[in-house]
Write an enzyme that holds these catalytic residues in place. Structure first.
Site, mmCIF file in Angstrom:
data_model
loop_
_atom_site.group_PDB
_atom_site.id
_atom_site.type_symbol
_atom_site.label_atom_id
_atom_site.label_comp_id
_atom_site.label_asym_id
_atom_site.label_seq_id
_atom_site.Cartn_x
_atom_site.Cartn_y
_atom_site.Cartn_z
ATOM 1 N N GLU A 1 0.868 -1.185 0.000
ATOM 2 C CA GLU A 1 0.000 0.000 0.000
ATOM 3 C C GLU A 1 0.900 1.229 0.000
ATOM 4 O OE1 GLU A 1 -3.280 1.082 -0.060
ATOM 5 O OE2 GLU A 1 -2.366 3.035 0.295
ATOM 6 N N ASP B 1 -8.030 1.900 -7.383
ATOM 7 C CA ASP B 1 -8.553 3.235 -7.679
ATOM 8 C C ASP B 1 -8.886 3.327 -9.173
ATOM 9 O OD1 ASP B 1 -8.214 4.041 -5.054
ATOM 10 O OD2 ASP B 1 -6.184 4.796 -5.394
HETATM 11 C C1 LIG Z 1 -9.996 1.903 -3.287
HETATM 12 S S1 LIG Z 1 -8.756 1.376 -2.193
HETATM 13 C C2 LIG Z 1 -9.082 -0.365 -1.990
HETATM 14 C C3 LIG Z 1 -8.482 -0.924 -0.746
HETATM 15 C C4 LIG Z 1 -8.659 -2.434 -0.534
HETATM 16 N N1 LIG Z 1 -7.946 -3.201 -1.556
HETATM 17 C C5 LIG Z 1 -10.107 -2.816 -0.524
HETATM 18 O O1 LIG Z 1 -10.561 -3.497 -1.464
HETATM 19 O O2 LIG Z 1 -10.815 -2.469 0.438
HETATM 20 C C6 LIG Z 1 -7.335 1.362 -3.253
HETATM 21 C C7 LIG Z 1 -6.026 1.398 -2.497
HETATM 22 O O3 LIG Z 1 -4.964 1.259 -3.413
HETATM 23 C C8 LIG Z 1 -3.906 2.113 -3.021
HETATM 24 N N2 LIG Z 1 -3.098 2.382 -4.219
HETATM 25 C C9 LIG Z 1 -3.488 3.057 -5.321
HETATM 26 N N3 LIG Z 1 -2.489 3.129 -6.213
HETATM 27 C C10 LIG Z 1 -1.429 2.464 -5.664
HETATM 28 C C11 LIG Z 1 -0.102 2.214 -6.089
HETATM 29 N N4 LIG Z 1 0.335 2.672 -7.261
HETATM 30 N N5 LIG Z 1 0.705 1.508 -5.291
HETATM 31 C C12 LIG Z 1 0.281 1.053 -4.088
HETATM 32 N N6 LIG Z 1 -0.973 1.272 -3.608
HETATM 33 C C13 LIG Z 1 -1.813 1.970 -4.381
HETATM 34 C C14 LIG Z 1 -4.621 3.335 -2.492
HETATM 35 O O4 LIG Z 1 -3.799 4.125 -1.659
HETATM 36 C C15 LIG Z 1 -5.803 2.707 -1.762
HETATM 37 O O5 LIG Z 1 -5.508 2.450 -0.409
#
Ligand SMILES: C[S@@+](CC[C@H](N)C(=O)[O-])C[C@H]1O[C@@H](n2cnc3c(N)ncnc32)[C@H](O)[C@@H]1O
Length: 215
Positions: free
Chosen positions: A69, A118
């Site tokens: 994350e 995202d």
């Molecule tokens: C919408 S949340 C979903 C969280 C979890 N997977 C869930 O299903 O409840 C997306 C997560 O991906 C992380 N994220 C987005 N782009 C990322 C990247 N390039 N590298 C690591 N984490 C990332 C965001 O910070 C966020 O916490």
């Protein structure tokens, strides 16, 4: 994910080095050496507060897991969960998915989970979507030949984009569901976002692998 600044998150991450690694941009860390017991390795990218990886690691003791994350303020919640309820086959990494191939060697990962990534709806942000070709190149590099990507989302546009992107890359689809909770939820581990958004519409899921050696 909406971010609130969490006081001391960085300091608390630094103190918990046995459970979590903070990997600043442009730095390398031999994450593939975190576990050296030879078990298969599965990673979740964009793990948020870590509910999915934590439950999965508890369920699959014969597999190692790394939850990745990018934000301190989010992964600190996964760290708190792991401190309250320790699971020895789960490790956390605070870093950006763009750095993956810096620390995972070629052919070292058995499965990649992308859960509720995202959506980045604006066309100019397309490259940030975790199913964009640039990320697929990294996944192909680190996954073992028989390795798979499991992706689920509530976002139809992101799902359509992802199918096109994976298909364009030449990946083979092993499973597609346009309504996971109706089709097959027996083994499904619910993520935080899934819990929140499955009330409002279907959950889409796909499992795909890269074509290797022409098959
Ligand atoms: C919408 S949340 C979903 C969280 C979890 N997977 C869930 O299903 O409840 C997306 C997560 O991906 C992380 N994220 C987005 N782009 C990322 C990247 N390039 N590298 C690591 N984490 C990332 C965001 O910070 C966020 O916490």
């Amino acid at each position: 994910m909406r971010l609130r600044n969490v006081k001391d998150a960085k300091e608390r991450i630094d103190e918990a080095k046995k459970l979590i690694m903070d990997i600043p941009r442009n730095e390398k860390y031999p994450l593939d050496q975190v576990f050296n017991d030879g078990k298969p390795l599965e990673i979740e990218i964009g793990a948020g507060k870590g509910q999915f990886s934590h439950s999965l690691a508890k369920r699959q003791k014969a597999t190692n897991h790394i939850a990745i994350e990018k934000f301190d303020s989010v992964i600190i919640r996964a760290l708190e969960k792991l401190q309250e309820d320790p699971v020895d086959n789960l490790f956390l990494a605070r870093c950006d998915a763009e750095q993956l191939s810096d620390f995972f060697g070629s052919n070292t990962v058995d499965k990649i989970y992308l859960n509720f990534s995202d959506p980045w709806p604006k066309a100019r942000h397309e490259k940030r979507r975790l199913t964009h070709e640039n990320f697929l190149k990294q996944y192909e590099e680190i996954l073992k030949p028989e390795g798979v990507i499991e992706f689920k989302t509530d976002n139809r546009s992101l799902f359509e984009f992802s199918i096109q992107s994976l298909n364009h890359y030449g990946m083979v689809f092993e499973f597609i569901s346009l309504d996971l909770h109706k089709d097959d939820i027996e083994d499904n581990i619910v993520t935080e976002f899934e819990e929140r958004f499955s009330k409002h519409g279907p959950i889409y899921k796909l499992i795909a692998r890269f074509k290797r050696g022409g098959n």
